[in-house]
Structures are given as structure tokens and as C-alpha cells.
Design a protein around this motif. Structure first.
Motif, PDB file in Angstrom:
ATOM      1  N   GLY A 157      43.837  36.077  33.389  1.00  0.00           N
ATOM      2  CA  GLY A 157      42.860  36.760  32.536  1.00  0.00           C
ATOM      3  C   GLY A 157      41.996  37.753  33.296  1.00  0.00           C
ATOM      4  O   GLY A 157      42.363  38.234  34.371  1.00  0.00           O
ATOM      5  N   ALA A 158      40.811  38.022  32.732  1.00  0.00           N
ATOM      6  CA  ALA A 158      39.917  39.029  33.309  1.00  0.00           C
ATOM      7  C   ALA A 158      39.501  38.657  34.734  1.00  0.00           C
ATOM      8  O   ALA A 158      39.271  39.543  35.561  1.00  0.00           O
ATOM      9  CB  ALA A 158      38.688  39.199  32.426  1.00  0.00           C
ATOM     10  N   ASN A 159      39.437  37.359  35.027  1.00  0.00           N
ATOM     11  CA  ASN A 159      39.058  36.940  36.383  1.00  0.00           C
ATOM     12  C   ASN A 159      39.990  37.492  37.445  1.00  0.00           C
ATOM     13  O   ASN A 159      39.552  37.934  38.499  1.00  0.00           O
ATOM     14  CB  ASN A 159      39.074  35.410  36.487  1.00  0.00           C
ATOM     15  CG  ASN A 159      37.776  34.828  35.992  1.00  0.00           C
ATOM     16  OD1 ASN A 159      36.801  35.557  35.799  1.00  0.00           O
ATOM     17  ND2 ASN A 159      37.782  33.519  35.765  1.00  0.00           N
ATOM     18  N   PHE A 160      41.289  37.458  37.152  1.00  0.00           N
ATOM     19  CA  PHE A 160      42.260  37.974  38.125  1.00  0.00           C
ATOM     20  C   PHE A 160      42.101  39.484  38.266  1.00  0.00           C
ATOM     21  O   PHE A 160      42.216  40.021  39.365  1.00  0.00           O
ATOM     22  CB  PHE A 160      43.700  37.623  37.700  1.00  0.00           C
ATOM     23  CG  PHE A 160      44.204  36.323  38.275  1.00  0.00           C
ATOM     24  CD1 PHE A 160      43.323  35.301  38.585  1.00  0.00           C
ATOM     25  CD2 PHE A 160      45.567  36.116  38.491  1.00  0.00           C
ATOM     26  CE1 PHE A 160      43.776  34.097  39.113  1.00  0.00           C
ATOM     27  CE2 PHE A 160      46.032  34.921  39.024  1.00  0.00           C
ATOM     28  CZ  PHE A 160      45.142  33.908  39.335  1.00  0.00           C
ATOM     29  N   LEU A 161      41.847  40.168  37.161  1.00  0.00           N
ATOM     30  CA  LEU A 161      41.660  41.623  37.239  1.00  0.00           C
ATOM     31  C   LEU A 161      40.400  41.963  38.028  1.00  0.00           C
ATOM     32  O   LEU A 161      40.384  42.917  38.797  1.00  0.00           O
ATOM     33  CB  LEU A 161      41.610  42.239  35.844  1.00  0.00           C
ATOM     34  CG  LEU A 161      42.955  42.304  35.123  1.00  0.00           C
ATOM     35  CD1 LEU A 161      42.795  42.996  33.772  1.00  0.00           C
ATOM     36  CD2 LEU A 161      44.000  43.033  35.959  1.00  0.00           C
ATOM     37  N   HIS A 162      39.359  41.142  37.840  1.00  0.00           N
ATOM     38  CA  HIS A 162      38.133  41.359  38.614  1.00  0.00           C
ATOM     39  C   HIS A 162      38.415  41.248  40.112  1.00  0.00           C
ATOM     40  O   HIS A 162      37.834  41.966  40.913  1.00  0.00           O
ATOM     41  CB  HIS A 162      37.060  40.337  38.238  1.00  0.00           C
ATOM     42  CG  HIS A 162      36.245  40.750  37.056  1.00  0.00           C
ATOM     43  ND1 HIS A 162      35.566  41.942  37.029  1.00  0.00           N
ATOM     44  CD2 HIS A 162      36.004  40.150  35.877  1.00  0.00           C
ATOM     45  CE1 HIS A 162      34.950  42.060  35.863  1.00  0.00           C
ATOM     46  NE2 HIS A 162      35.206  40.980  35.144  1.00  0.00           N
ATOM     47  N   LEU A 164      40.936  42.186  41.659  1.00  0.00           N
ATOM     48  CA  LEU A 164      41.507  43.448  42.151  1.00  0.00           C
ATOM     49  C   LEU A 164      40.425  44.495  42.340  1.00  0.00           C
ATOM     50  O   LEU A 164      40.597  45.443  43.092  1.00  0.00           O
ATOM     51  CB  LEU A 164      42.517  44.010  41.151  1.00  0.00           C
ATOM     52  CG  LEU A 164      43.926  43.467  41.122  1.00  0.00           C
ATOM     53  CD1 LEU A 164      44.767  44.322  40.197  1.00  0.00           C
ATOM     54  CD2 LEU A 164      44.538  43.450  42.518  1.00  0.00           C
ATOM     55  N   ASN A 165      39.331  44.325  41.614  1.00  0.00           N
ATOM     56  CA  ASN A 165      38.260  45.328  41.639  1.00  0.00           C
ATOM     57  C   ASN A 165      37.225  45.064  42.708  1.00  0.00           C
ATOM     58  O   ASN A 165      36.413  45.919  43.001  1.00  0.00           O
ATOM     59  CB  ASN A 165      37.557  45.372  40.279  1.00  0.00           C
ATOM     60  CG  ASN A 165      38.194  46.380  39.352  1.00  0.00           C
ATOM     61  OD1 ASN A 165      39.238  46.937  39.676  1.00  0.00           O
ATOM     62  ND2 ASN A 165      37.576  46.623  38.214  1.00  0.00           N
ATOM     63  N   GLN A 166      37.211  43.851  43.249  1.00  0.00           N
ATOM     64  CA  GLN A 166      36.187  43.576  44.255  1.00  0.00           C
ATOM     65  C   GLN A 166      36.818  43.117  45.556  1.00  0.00           C
ATOM     66  O   GLN A 166      37.991  42.743  45.604  1.00  0.00           O
ATOM     67  CB  GLN A 166      35.178  42.558  43.749  1.00  0.00           C
ATOM     68  CG  GLN A 166      35.802  41.302  43.226  1.00  0.00           C
ATOM     69  CD  GLN A 166      34.767  40.363  42.595  1.00  0.00           C
ATOM     70  OE1 GLN A 166      34.899  39.173  42.727  1.00  0.00           O
ATOM     71  NE2 GLN A 166      33.761  40.895  41.933  1.00  0.00           N
ATOM     72  N   PRO A 404      39.667  47.947  47.312  1.00  0.00           N
ATOM     73  CA  PRO A 404      39.296  47.834  45.903  1.00  0.00           C
ATOM     74  C   PRO A 404      38.224  48.841  45.515  1.00  0.00           C
ATOM     75  O   PRO A 404      37.461  49.244  46.392  1.00  0.00           O
ATOM     76  CB  PRO A 404      38.773  46.396  45.803  1.00  0.00           C
ATOM     77  CG  PRO A 404      38.392  46.002  47.194  1.00  0.00           C
ATOM     78  CD  PRO A 404      39.258  46.800  48.116  1.00  0.00           C
ATOM     79  N   PRO A 405      38.126  49.238  44.233  1.00  0.00           N
ATOM     80  CA  PRO A 405      38.965  48.778  43.123  1.00  0.00           C
ATOM     81  C   PRO A 405      40.408  49.271  43.277  1.00  0.00           C
ATOM     82  O   PRO A 405      40.632  50.468  43.442  1.00  0.00           O
ATOM     83  CB  PRO A 405      38.296  49.383  41.885  1.00  0.00           C
ATOM     84  CG  PRO A 405      37.512  50.550  42.398  1.00  0.00           C
ATOM     85  CD  PRO A 405      37.090  50.176  43.779  1.00  0.00           C
ATOM     86  N   GLU A 406      41.340  48.339  43.214  1.00  0.00           N
ATOM     87  CA  GLU A 406      42.745  48.649  43.444  1.00  0.00           C
ATOM     88  C   GLU A 406      43.357  49.190  42.158  1.00  0.00           C
ATOM     89  O   GLU A 406      43.254  48.571  41.109  1.00  0.00           O
ATOM     90  CB  GLU A 406      43.463  47.353  43.838  1.00  0.00           C
ATOM     91  CG  GLU A 406      44.503  47.506  44.898  1.00  0.00           C
ATOM     92  CD  GLU A 406      43.910  47.647  46.297  1.00  0.00           C
ATOM     93  OE1 GLU A 406      43.965  48.763  46.830  1.00  0.00           O
ATOM     94  OE2 GLU A 406      43.411  46.648  46.848  1.00  0.00           O
TER      95      GLU A 406
HETATM   96  C1  LIG Z   1      38.148  47.617  37.340  1.00  0.00           C
HETATM   97  O1  LIG Z   1      37.690  48.912  37.723  1.00  0.00           O
HETATM   98  C2  LIG Z   1      38.185  49.974  36.940  1.00  0.00           C
HETATM   99  C3  LIG Z   1      37.651  51.283  37.478  1.00  0.00           C
HETATM  100  O2  LIG Z   1      37.908  51.405  38.842  1.00  0.00           O
HETATM  101  C4  LIG Z   1      37.769  49.793  35.480  1.00  0.00           C
HETATM  102  O3  LIG Z   1      38.372  50.797  34.702  1.00  0.00           O
HETATM  103  C5  LIG Z   1      38.222  48.416  34.999  1.00  0.00           C
HETATM  104  O4  LIG Z   1      37.724  48.196  33.702  1.00  0.00           O
HETATM  105  C6  LIG Z   1      37.731  47.314  35.906  1.00  0.00           C
HETATM  106  N1  LIG Z   1      38.275  46.054  35.451  1.00  0.00           N
HETATM  107  C7  LIG Z   1      37.648  44.883  35.527  1.00  0.00           C
HETATM  108  C8  LIG Z   1      38.326  43.694  34.952  1.00  0.00           C
HETATM  109  O5  LIG Z   1      36.575  44.785  36.052  1.00  0.00           O
END
Ligand SMILES: *[C@@H]1O[C@H](CO)[C@@H](O)[C@H](O)[C@H]1NC(C)=O
Ligand SMILES: Cc1cc2nc3c(=O)[nH]c(=O)nc-3n(C[C@H](O)[C@H](O)[C@H](O)COP(=O)(O)OP(=O)(O)OC[C@H]3O[C@@H](n4cnc5c(N)ncnc54)[C@H](O)[C@@H]3O)c2cc1C
Ligand SMILES: *[C@@H]1O[C@H](CO)[C@@H](O)[C@H](O)[C@H]1NC(C)=O
Ligand SMILES: *[C@@H]1O[C@H](CO)[C@@H](O)[C@H](O)[C@H]1NC(C)=O
Ligand SMILES: *[C@@H]1O[C@H](CO)[C@@H](O)[C@H](O)[C@H]1NC(C)=O
Length: 468
Positions: A157-162, A164-166, A404-406
Motif C-alpha cells: 500500500g501507500a506505506n511501501f510507496l512512501h 520510495l519517497n524517503q 529518493p524520491p525515487e
Molecule cells: C512521492 O513523491 C512524488 C513526487 O516526487 C509524489 O508525486 C507522490 O505522490 C509521492 N508518493 C507518496 C506515496 O508519498
């Protein structure tokens, strides 16, 4: 013509397992060509030292890497358990932590230094791993994903996507791990596995930490044997050559007048420059000018250029005696460590140094494997070793430089062109390439037979629970 033509570019673990899964999905009706410009195995390669072979690239496999486990079993290969060696963490002046051969003492020492952090990180990694393992269930039900992000979202879910962003540093700080623990225990592990610091993304950080667990293994005789075995099992044809370009072609399709897309692959081999056409194309190498340099022609819209940098990692294998006094030992006879991990420090010129066994059999005196970002100078070699004879150096563009953000490239580049190595921006590992290979074979199959409802489905975890 009745036969479907599939081309795979790259014969590493990604390309060879893709050939295997393509055969599994499409059966006899597909002809599979695998292009390789170097050696089968790619980043799984061995080097020879003192008459024995040693892993110079991807070496350790996690006990829960189920595709790799399955391949080894299916191909009749054997598992070599990795030998537990005493580990020490060096900060550039002294060891901040040293394992002893007494297990209970290690636990007490860990608790004394880091409180509950070691136990909590174990649980943190387990939680990520448990979600990650959902992929095997999804894939066994033939579900596929069009991008690495969609794949991760379906797993965690969103946790895994987060993640990738941090950075892993941010992920762990949010989970309230102490900075001291991150610096002394986490970063050294990241440096061994990815040669990078706590600024890598949280997901690859978690994969890296999972690589510090018990029960790690490798393939007896060399991990690359999996690649040659899969190639053989898939009945694919290996074409030794370097792919230069891929061109989109249109061909009218019988009476119905529809258009059929074909891909013309141009490659360079000992017999000169040749072209072949394919219905399906799998790209199983990073599309990076310095690595693959493939030009895409006649695509509308154009296939974007993926230019994100790769991290250089140098593996130096040395047959010699380590210089214990360099690591601060007054009495070198007291030195009994087999693995030295290092903390981040501007003066540190190595990521790690550890004893390694040959892919088969044993060797004494030991061989050491040093990982560093740059080639080691003679002066540096003379500091690390009190004496040495043979040395082999292998320089890699090893894995993405994580930052990141990847933003991952997509798996689908065109109607029937799939980019396996897009997954490397979540994390680069043998098992990740195998997962991506199965995903690409499923995508190709679903596109060919127009089963789009098998791609990017939401709530798979819940749905498959009730489907039991
Ligand atoms: C991750 O970062 C991108 C922008 O770099 C953003 O579009 C996306 O919504 C972010 N996703 C999450 C889950 O934080
Ligand atoms: C030093 C090091 C240590 C590692 N340690 C581990 C580990 O312990 N555990 C783990 O799981 N992973 C590890 N990895 C990562 C792992 O090795 C890789 O993720 C994995 O091997 C990638 O496989 P691949 O098939 O996707 O790519 P590759 O193995 O890179 O295969 C791509 C192939 O494509 C070929 N090719 C490229 N361009 C062309 C072209 N134009 N035409 C024809 N052929 C082409 C290349 O020659 C290559 O053989 C490590 C990697 C390195 C470098
Ligand atoms: C093909 O390979 C040969 C030798 O391996 C090289 O000289 C030539 O430049 C290559 N051609 C192309 C188009 O890459
Ligand atoms: C990539 O290939 C093109 C020709 O196809 C060549 O002009 C270019 O120099 C190559 N780039 C690299 C980095 O090798
Ligand atoms: C070993 O390390 C020490 C301390 O850094 C150094 O003085 C010495 O030159 C090194 N080499 C040998 C062969 O002892």
C-alpha cells in the motif's frame, strides 16, 4: 506464421529467468532468442584466484527468495550455506562493536550498546518482508503490474510507496530508531550491500537490512549456474552479440487490414551487423548509455531516455594476510574477525572487507574480498594487508545510485516491449530481477491474449484471501 517470436536482451538472471517464464506461459508456440554481448550471468560472475573461483558480483541469497530457491531445486543445483564469521564494525580508528564466538555475550553486548533497537529492527524488517512475500501469491495467480510503483503498492500500500519517497534514515527515524544505532549498525550494512549511505530509499534500505539476516546462501559452483541452467531449460537460442538498436515496424495483418507491430532488433556480432524481427521484446539490462546503449527508432511517442546514474563498486579479491594493526589491533594474534563493516567517514577508503570461500571447496590461507567505490591504490593495499600475492579486481557499474524520491521507469515501454530492470530502482537484487522477469512474462501473455483484467488489480491481498 504460427510461431510467436520473442526476443530477450541480456542473459543475466533477469533475462534467463524471463526466457524460462516465457516458455512456461506461452508453451511450445514461442521461439525465444536471448541476446548477450558478454558472459551469460551478467552481474553474477566469478573470478579465478589461486585456481579457485569466487563470486565477484551478486553473491548472497536470502532464505525467503522463493524464485531463486525454486530455480536451484528445479535445475538440480546445490545450495552452499554461507559461513557465519565474526563481524566487527570499524569507525576509522577502532571497532565500535565486535562479535565474539559466544552468542549470549553478543546479545548482552548488543542490548548494552543499543537497547531494544536490534530487536525492533528485526521486527521492522520482518514486517516489510511479510508484505513483500505477497508477490509470490499474486504471481502464482498470474497477476501482473505495469510499473514498479503499482507492484509495490499492491504489496504494501501507500506505506511501501512512501518508502520510495524517503531515505532509509528518515524511515528509521520515524520509527524512532536511535541515530547512534543507525550510524553504527544500519549504515555499515548498507555500505556492504549497496556501497551507499543512509540517503538511499527506504525500500532498498529494508532489502539491504534483510540481507543481514541468518540463513543466507549461494549456489554451489557459482550463482551464474542458475542463468546457464535456466537458458537451457527454456530451450531459448543464445545469440552472442551486442544489440545496437530497436526499431518499431508496422505490418498489415491479412484480410482484416489491421496493423501488427513488430520490433526489429539490430545487433553486432562476429558475423557483422544483423537484424531480426520480434513480436515481443523483453529488455533485461539497465537501459543506461554506459551499460546498454540501445537506440530506439521510429517510436511515437518516443521511448524516453533513462539516464539515472549507476553506482560504481569495485570488488578486490586478495590472497594474503590482513594487517590487523591497521584496524587498531596492538596484538595481531588477537584478531579473529572474518567480516569488517565500516561506518561512514571521509577518510575511509573501503566499504567492507570480509573473508570469502570459493564457490566450491575450501582454501587456506583465506581470500579476502574488499568492496570500495574507487580502485585501491598500492599504498592502500599495503595498509590493508601485511602481505599478499595474487589479486583480482572487478569493477562494476553495480546498481542504481539511489536518491529518493525515487521515480522508477515503467515496465511497459511499448505495446509489446517490457523493461525488466525498471525494478532495480526499488531495489537491485537477484530475486528482484526474477520477480520482474515473471511479471514481464505475465504482462506479455496478458497483452497478447487481451486479458487486461489481470494487470494492476487493486485489493489483491483481500481478494485472494477469500478465494482460498
Ligand atoms: C512521492 O513523491 C512524488 C513526487 O516526487 C509524489 O508525486 C507522490 O505522490 C509521492 N508518493 C507518496 C506515496 O508519498
Ligand atoms: C558487486 C555486486 C554485489 C552484489 N551483491 C548481491 C547480493 O549479494 N545478492 C543479490 O541478490 N544481488 C546482489 N547484487 C545485485 C545483483 O547482482 C543484480 O541485481 C542482478 O544480478 C541483476 O541481474 P540482471 O539480469 O537484471 O542484470 P545483469 O546481470 O546486468 O544482466 C544484463 C545482461 O545484459 C547484457 N547486455 C547489456 N547490454 C546489452 C546489449 N546492448 N546487447 C546484448 N547484451 C547486453 C550484459 O552483458 C548483461 O549480461 C550485487 C551486484 C553487484 C554488482
Ligand atoms: C561491431 O563490432 C566490431 C568489432 O567487435 C566493431 O569494430 C564495430 O565498430 C562494431 N559496430 C557497431 C555498429 O557497433
Ligand atoms: C552509443 O551508441 C551511439 C551509436 O549508436 C554512439 O554514437 C555513442 O557514442 C554511444 N554512447 C556510449 C556512451 O557508448
Ligand atoms: C599496517 O598498518 C599499520 C598501521 O596503520 C601501518 O603502520 C603499517 O605500515 C601497515 N603495514 C604493515 C605491513 O604492517
Amino acid at each position: 506464421r504460427d510461431t510467436l517470436l520473442a526476443g530477450v536482451i541480456g542473459a543475466g538472471i533477469g533475462g534467463t529467468s524471463a526466457a524460462y517464464f516465457l516458455r512456461q506461459k506461452f508453451g511450445k508456440g514461442v521461439q525465444i532468442d536471448v541476446f548477450e554481448r558478454g558472459e551469460v550471468g551478467g552481474r553474477l560472475a566469478t573470478v579465478k584466484l589461486e585456481g579457485k573461483e569466487f563470486e565477484a558480483g551478486g553473491s548472497i541469497i536470502h532464505p525467503l527468495n522463493l524464485h531463486m530457491k525454486h530455480f536451484v531445486k528445479e535445475l538440480g543445483l546445490s545450495v552452499a550455506e554461507s559461513q557465519g564469521r565474526l563481524m566487527g564494525i570499524y569507525n576509522g580508528e577502532e571497532f565500535v562493536f565486535e562479535e565474539s564466538s559466544w552468542y549470549i555475550w553478543n546479545l548482552l553486548k548488543l542490548f548494552w550498546h543499543y537497547g531494544l533497537n536490534p530487536l525492533r529492527i528485526y521486527m521492522w524488517v520482518e514486517e516489510v518482508l511479510e508484505k513483500f512475500m505477497r508477490i509470490y501469491r499474486y504471481q502464482s495467480h498470474d497477476y501482473a503490474f505495469s510499473s514498479p510503483e503499482n507492484l509495490l503498492h499492491a504489496l504494501g500500500g501507500a506505506n511501501f510507496l512512501h518508502m520510495l519517497n524517503q531515505t532509509i534514515d528518515e524511515s528509521l527515524q520515524k520509527a524512532r530508531f536511535s541515530q547512534n544505532f543507525i550510524n553504527e549498525m544500519v549504515i555499515p550494512v548498507l555500505r556492504v550491500n549497496y556501497g551507499q549511505s543512509a540517503s538511499i530509499n527506504g525500500f532498498v534500505g529494508a532489502v539491504s537490512l534483510a540481507g543481514a539476516s541468518a540463513g543466507l546462501w549461494s549456489v554451489e559452483g557459482g550463482n551464474k549456474l542458475v542463468c546457464t541452467g535456466l537458458l537451457y531449460a527454456s530451450k531459448a537460442q543464445l545469440i552472442s552479440g551486442s544489440v545496437i538498436s530497436v526499431e518499431a515496424k508496422m505490418k498489415s495483418k491479412g484480410h482484416a487490414g489491421g496493423q501488427m507491430k513488430l520490433y526489429e532488433v539490430t545487433y553486432n556480432s562476429t558475423s557483422g551487423v544483423t537484424s531480426d524481427v520480434y513480436d515481443i521484446l523483453l529488455i533485461a539490462t539497465p537501459l543506461q548509455r554506459k551499460i546498454a546503449n540501445i537506440t530506439f527508432r521510429n517510436f511515437n511517442p518516443q521511448i524516453p531516455e533513462f539516464s539515472a546514474p549507476f553506482h560504481q563498486m569495485v570488488a578486490t579479491l586478495v590472497h594474503g594476510r590482513i594487517n590487523a594493526s591497521f584496524f587498531g589491533y596492538q596484538d595481531p594474534s588477537q584478531f579473529n574477525l572474518g567480516d569488517i563493516f565500516t561506518m561512514e567517514d571521509p577518510h575511509m577508503f573501503i566499504d567492507s572487507i570480509g573473508m570469502v570461500s570459493p564457490v566450491k571447496g575450501n582454501l587456506s590461507p583465506p581470500v579476502w574480498k574488499v568492496f570500495s567505490n574507487q580502485l585501491l591504490t598500492t599504498e592502500q593495499m599495503n595498509l590493508l594487508f601485511s602481505s599478499y600475492d595474487s589479486v583480482v579486481v572487478r569493477k562494476w557499474l553495480a546498481y542504481p545510485h539511489y536518491s529518493p524520491p525515487e521515480k522508477c521507469p515503467p515496465f511497459i515501454l511499448h505495446d509489446q516491449i517490457y523493461y525488466l530492470n525498471a525494478i532495480e530502482w526499488t531495489a537491485s537484487a537477484m530475486e528482484m530481477s526474477a520477480i520482474s522477469a515473471k511479471n514481464a512474462a505475465l504482462l506479455a501473455h496478458h497483452h497478447w491474449y487481451n486479458k487486461m483484467n489481470m494487470i494492476d488489480q487493486e485489493d489483491l491481498h483481500e481478494r485472494l484471501k477469500t478465494e482460498l
